[in-house]
Design a protein around this motif. Sequence first.
Motif, mmCIF file in Angstrom:
data_model
loop_
_atom_site.group_PDB
_atom_site.id
_atom_site.type_symbol
_atom_site.label_atom_id
_atom_site.label_comp_id
_atom_site.label_asym_id
_atom_site.label_seq_id
_atom_site.Cartn_x
_atom_site.Cartn_y
_atom_site.Cartn_z
ATOM 1 N N ASN A 1 -7.363 -2.295 2.152
ATOM 2 C CA ASN A 1 -8.361 -1.568 2.932
ATOM 3 C C ASN A 1 -8.758 -2.301 4.214
ATOM 4 N N GLU A 2 -8.579 -3.643 4.228
ATOM 5 C CA GLU A 2 -9.131 -4.414 5.331
ATOM 6 C C GLU A 2 -8.106 -5.205 6.137
ATOM 7 N N LEU B 1 -6.431 -4.962 -3.527
ATOM 8 C CA LEU B 1 -7.050 -3.693 -3.158
ATOM 9 C C LEU B 1 -7.930 -3.858 -1.918
ATOM 10 N N ASP B 2 -8.708 -4.933 -1.880
ATOM 11 C CA ASP B 2 -9.550 -5.191 -0.709
ATOM 12 C C ASP B 2 -8.684 -5.391 0.532
ATOM 13 N N ALA B 3 -7.579 -6.115 0.382
ATOM 14 C CA ALA B 3 -6.697 -6.370 1.518
ATOM 15 C C ALA B 3 -6.041 -5.081 2.011
ATOM 16 N N ARG C 1 0.825 -1.202 0.000
ATOM 17 C CA ARG C 1 0.000 0.000 0.000
ATOM 18 C C ARG C 1 0.866 1.262 0.000
ATOM 19 N N TRP D 1 -8.485 -10.054 -11.246
ATOM 20 C CA TRP D 1 -8.929 -10.638 -9.981
ATOM 21 C C TRP D 1 -7.863 -10.484 -8.886
ATOM 22 N N ASP E 1 -13.121 -0.917 -9.588
ATOM 23 C CA ASP E 1 -12.673 -2.298 -9.424
ATOM 24 C C ASP E 1 -12.486 -3.017 -10.746
ATOM 25 N N ARG F 1 -7.911 -6.897 -7.590
ATOM 26 C CA ARG F 1 -9.083 -6.646 -6.745
ATOM 27 C C ARG F 1 -8.877 -7.185 -5.334
ATOM 28 N N LEU F 2 -8.331 -8.395 -5.232
ATOM 29 C CA LEU F 2 -8.081 -8.988 -3.917
ATOM 30 C C LEU F 2 -7.077 -8.157 -3.124
#
Length: 288
Positions: free
Chosen positions: A238-239, A234-236, A124, A228, A284, A231-232
């Motif tokens: 943030n989370e 990017l989600d990680a 990040r 894909w 996304d 996207r995974l």
Amino acid sequence: ILFAVGNELDRYTGIEFSPVTVAKLRQALIRQPLTADIDIVEAEATNLSDVVETSYDTAVLNSTVQYFPNIGYLIEVLRKALGRLADDGRIFLGDLRSPELLMLTRIWIEYSRADASTSIHELRRRVRNSNDHEWELLISPQLIDDSHLHIDGIAWGESSVHHGRGLNEMIRFRYDATLHRTPPSKTVTPHWQQWVPEISVGDMRAAVRAIETSSAIGWYGVANARLWRERLLLDAMNEAPARTIEQVLGEPVACRGIDPADLFDLGVELSRDIRVTWTRGRADGSVD
């Protein structure tokens, strides 16, 4: 482009601001003559005073818009080009970069440079740092959709993700657009459905076969299988920034989505007009 189509056209005018490149092109034409009436003009894209013809059917700006200084310059170029087109002419913009996909593009670049043990937190940091140094011009597909509202002489605009199955930036993140001076001769409003992971290409094939050839059907928000991994990650970011790239990508993925190339192939298979565009306002990489 010149030597790819120069024997298939009546007239071709190339605009190039570099005198060195102009000289090279003119020398190349001496060595390899083409059948079209060809003129290479040394000028900037905003200065078409030496282009006297006003009935071109197509103006092409291929893989160059990203180097324009700002959106105002692009709009000026488009207005000047429109003045040299026939009434039914069009402007093709190739290899555009979208601001909505900037984060995924940067994730892809930094992921390709990182080790599997790199933490998501570090990934990040690298992505944010690279975003701070972005200087190329980004064009939202929404601007293409709304181009007729901003530029006189444009009736409508359309965009398309790239064909192909390669894993390079051009196929995965770039897109093409065409701006038309006249409205389409025929319009069909699709029956739109929201895509869900349970809908496969086979389901789409069956649905298209079930409708008349004069009708249209569409799915919006289709997860893009080309992206894909991004996207995974990017989600990680943030989370779950404490995890590693290996941990995030090592987990089973229930549905990676649909590759746009499979949708283009479906159009060929069924002899139907298939259009694949970025989902409006989504970051996304989803497509419609």
